[in-house]
Design a protein around this motif. Structure first.
Motif, short mmCIF file in Angstrom:
data_model
loop_
_atom_site.label_atom_id
_atom_site.label_comp_id
_atom_site.label_asym_id
_atom_site.label_seq_id
_atom_site.Cartn_x
_atom_site.Cartn_y
_atom_site.Cartn_z
N TRP A 65 95.78 39.37 144.38
CA TRP A 65 95.36 40.89 143.99
C TRP A 65 95.25 41.07 142.44
O TRP A 65 94.46 41.84 141.96
N GLY A 66 96.12 40.62 141.62
CA GLY A 66 96.16 40.60 140.42
C GLY A 66 94.99 39.98 139.61
O GLY A 66 94.48 40.53 138.62
N ILE A 67 94.77 38.98 140.16
CA ILE A 67 93.51 38.06 139.78
C ILE A 67 92.14 39.04 139.82
O ILE A 67 91.62 39.33 138.95
N ARG A 68 92.14 39.77 140.95
CA ARG A 68 90.90 40.66 141.14
C ARG A 68 91.08 41.81 140.46
O ARG A 68 89.86 42.30 139.82
N VAL A 69 92.23 42.17 139.99
CA VAL A 69 92.45 43.38 139.14
C VAL A 69 91.90 43.02 137.80
O VAL A 69 91.29 43.74 136.99
N ALA A 70 92.57 41.91 137.31
CA ALA A 70 92.08 41.28 136.03
C ALA A 70 90.40 41.15 135.74
O ALA A 70 90.10 41.41 134.84
N GLU A 71 90.03 40.56 136.92
CA GLU A 71 88.50 40.28 136.60
C GLU A 71 87.82 41.86 136.79
O GLU A 71 86.86 41.79 135.93
N ASP A 72 87.99 42.71 137.19
CA ASP A 72 87.59 44.02 137.28
C ASP A 72 87.79 44.54 135.91
O ASP A 72 87.01 45.16 135.29
N ALA A 73 88.96 44.47 135.68
CA ALA A 73 89.47 45.32 134.27
C ALA A 73 88.68 44.60 133.26
O ALA A 73 88.29 45.28 131.93
N LEU A 74 88.62 43.38 133.11
CA LEU A 74 87.82 42.74 132.10
C LEU A 74 86.44 42.07 132.11
O LEU A 74 85.85 41.16 131.65
N SER A 75 85.70 42.94 133.08
CA SER A 75 84.45 42.41 133.50
C SER A 75 83.42 42.59 132.31
O SER A 75 82.52 42.09 132.10
N ASP A 76 83.57 43.82 131.34
CA ASP A 76 82.89 43.79 130.14
C ASP A 76 83.23 42.95 128.81
O ASP A 76 82.53 43.06 128.05
N LEU A 77 84.24 42.21 129.02
CA LEU A 77 84.62 41.36 128.32
C LEU A 77 83.54 40.13 127.78
O LEU A 77 83.03 39.52 128.51
N PRO A 78 83.06 39.94 126.41
CA PRO A 78 82.23 39.04 126.20
C PRO A 78 82.60 37.68 126.52
O PRO A 78 83.84 37.50 126.65
N GLU A 79 81.63 37.01 126.99
CA GLU A 79 81.93 35.75 127.49
C GLU A 79 82.98 34.65 126.49
O GLU A 79 83.65 33.97 126.84
N ASP A 80 82.43 34.75 125.21
CA ASP A 80 83.11 33.78 124.33
C ASP A 80 84.53 34.19 124.05
O ASP A 80 85.59 33.34 123.98
N LEU A 81 84.83 35.67 124.27
CA LEU A 81 85.91 36.15 124.08
C LEU A 81 86.85 35.83 125.21
O LEU A 81 88.11 35.44 125.14
N ALA A 82 86.36 35.91 126.29
CA ALA A 82 86.96 35.80 127.93
C ALA A 82 87.38 34.18 127.84
O ALA A 82 88.50 34.09 128.13
#
Length: 482
Positions: free
Chosen positions: A311-328
């Motif tokens: 559940w936490g992984i899914r929340v983190a993916e959703d919360a950081l969906s707009d993060l630039p790929e290099d920063l991710a």
């Protein structure tokens, strides 16, 4: 051209982060084992069982209903390593810790974004420190945890059980039940689907579990005995006072810090987005097992925590969906290192401190302190069984107490269940001991207690036997019924 270079740079950082994460999954347990860590319990007996041809009935004094090996698949897996590589029990313990830790975290990493996986894992291991020790026990329950993670990650993305999934799910449950036979606990994710309103999907999952369980039981050659024995195991185990249950069977404290972290996610509004609502089966499973954890910690540790991690992984993916790929990618690398440092930290010598209380008993010089061939080793401490059996798997005697009190014969268990003091309980055992038996105690000086003849082993460790003088002058005593 410039855009292409940037894209290649982004892909490069992601690949580096992914590689580091997979490297960490395998190197973290290697590093911890390098500090001298040795699991304290079942990993030792599984490794020893894999290198001996003795049955559990030849190793333990067990209740007559226990007739089959409860972990046939896991022992077969370790046995293959033993035969192929001439692996000793210590080698098999190392394999167990590394393979099962990697299976657990690798199952989540394989189907998640690296930065979300690392961030959710870090939150879980920091907020519930028991997780760190639990994930490195080298026991096959971690395979069940890995399957829970696989299912929950699929559900969190909207991929619920379908008819087309039945073949691979049946194969998966066949293996996991063969390795870890607590098949009745798979009713928990089925219940979570029903509570969430996914009844058809619950039927598909439940049917797959049922067919897989039946297939696993057939692999043992004694399907009815396998199913009955493993269903009764928790009944026998919980038929004891709470204070005498092993730690994982006792109530959990409710993971208050992790609970607060999950609550904070809701208050921030992140959990109201599609895919991570409170009504989702993943969250329902996590909450259900958290509540059941107040009955037995295993519900939370083995089922609730993996569901919470998914559940936490899914929340983190959703919360950081707009993060630039290099920063991710950079975030993933940094947080993966944080996970590694947190897990490998030898806080209070938790990894380098090894319990050697009973190791001396396995020394050849102390052979007289152990039972003669055909005898029984009596003790009220599980560690005696784990440490001696791990080092002497082919020793020609049995243990009255092994890895679970519930598997003891009722007449032997009475000495642990009903006595008001250790002296009273040990006296019951001493009364039925034969000349080949030994009683191991950890006291300052037993003196003439229990009417036995005592041999000092080391420190406060003593071994008692029927007095030789009594054997020479009196007939053998009839066992007394408590």
């Amino acid at each position: 051209m410039r855009i292409c270079v940037l894209n290649e740079s982004h892909l490069s950082i992601e690949r580096v982060a992914r590689f580091i994460a997979w490297l960490a999954v395998f190197l973290i347990p290697v590093r911890i084992l390098g500090l001298g860590y040795l699991p304290p319990d079942d990993a030792l007996r599984h490794a020893a069982k894999a290198v001996t041809n003795r049955t559990w009935q030849d190793i333990l004094v067990m209740r007559p209903e226990v007739v089959v090996d409860s972990h046939p698949g896991w022992h077969a897996f370790l046995g293959v390593f033993h035969r192929l590589f001439d692996a000793h029990p210590a080698d098999l313990v190392f394999v167990s810790v590394i393979v099962l830790f990697a299976a657990l975290l690798g199952s989540a990493l394989a189907s998640s974004k690296t930065h979300a996986w690392a961030l959710a894992t870090l939150v879980v291991i920091v907020c519930d420190s028991n997780t760190q020790l639990r994930w490195l026990l080298g026991r096959p329950f971690l395979l069940s945890c890995a399957v829970v993670l696989i299912l929950c990650l699929r559900w969190s993305r909207g991929v619920l059980p379908r008819v087309v999934d039945v073949p691979w799910m049946v194969a998966m449950f066949t293996l996991v039940v063969w390795f870890h036979p607590s098949y009745y606990l798979w009713s928990l994710p089925v219940a979570a689907l029903i509570i969430s309103g996914w009844r058809r999907e619950a039927i598909i999952l439940g049917g797959s579990v049922a067919v897989g369980t039946l297939a696993a039981s057939l692999l043992t050659g004694s399907p009815f005995a396998f199913l009955k024995q493993n269903l009764m195991h928790p009944v026998w185990s919980f038929d004891w006072p709470i204070a005498q249950l092993v730690t994982e069977f006792q109530p959990a404290p409710g993971a208050p810090i992790l609970f607060a972290a999950v609550l904070a996610v809701f208050l921030s509004g992140r959990a109201t987005r599609p895919g991570v609502r409170a009504s989702d089966p993943v969250f329902v499973l996590a909450f259900l097992c958290w509540g059941l954890g107040f009955v037995s910690a295993r519900f939370w540790l083995d089922w609730g925590l993996p569901a919470t991690l998914a559940w936490g992984i899914r929340v983190a993916e959703d919360a950081l969906s707009d993060l630039p790929e290099d920063l991710a990618g950079k975030l993933a690398i940094a947080v993966t290192f944080a996970c590694a440092l947190t897990l490998c930290a030898d806080d209070t010598s938790r990894w380098s401190r090894v319990d050697t209380t009973y190791r001396t008993l396995a020394d050849p010089a102390q052979a007289g302190a152990l039972p003669d061939p055909g005898g029984v080793l009596y003790s009220d401490d599980h560690s005696v069984f784990y440490q001696v059996f791990f080092r002497k798997p082919d020793a020609p005697f049995r243990y009255v107490l092994g890895f679970e009190k519930g598997l003891m014969r009722p007449e032997d268990g009475m000495a642990l269940r009903n006595f008001s003091s250790r002296q009273e309980g040990f006296a019951l055992w001493a009364a039925r001991m034969t000349p080949a038996d030994r009683l191991i105690v950890h006291v300052a000086n037993p003196g003439t207690v229990y009417g036995l003849e005592w041999t000092h082993v080391a420190g406060d460790l003593w071994s008692g036997r029927t007095p030789r003088s009594l054997l020479q002058t009196a007939p053998a005593r009839e066992p007394k019924t408590p």
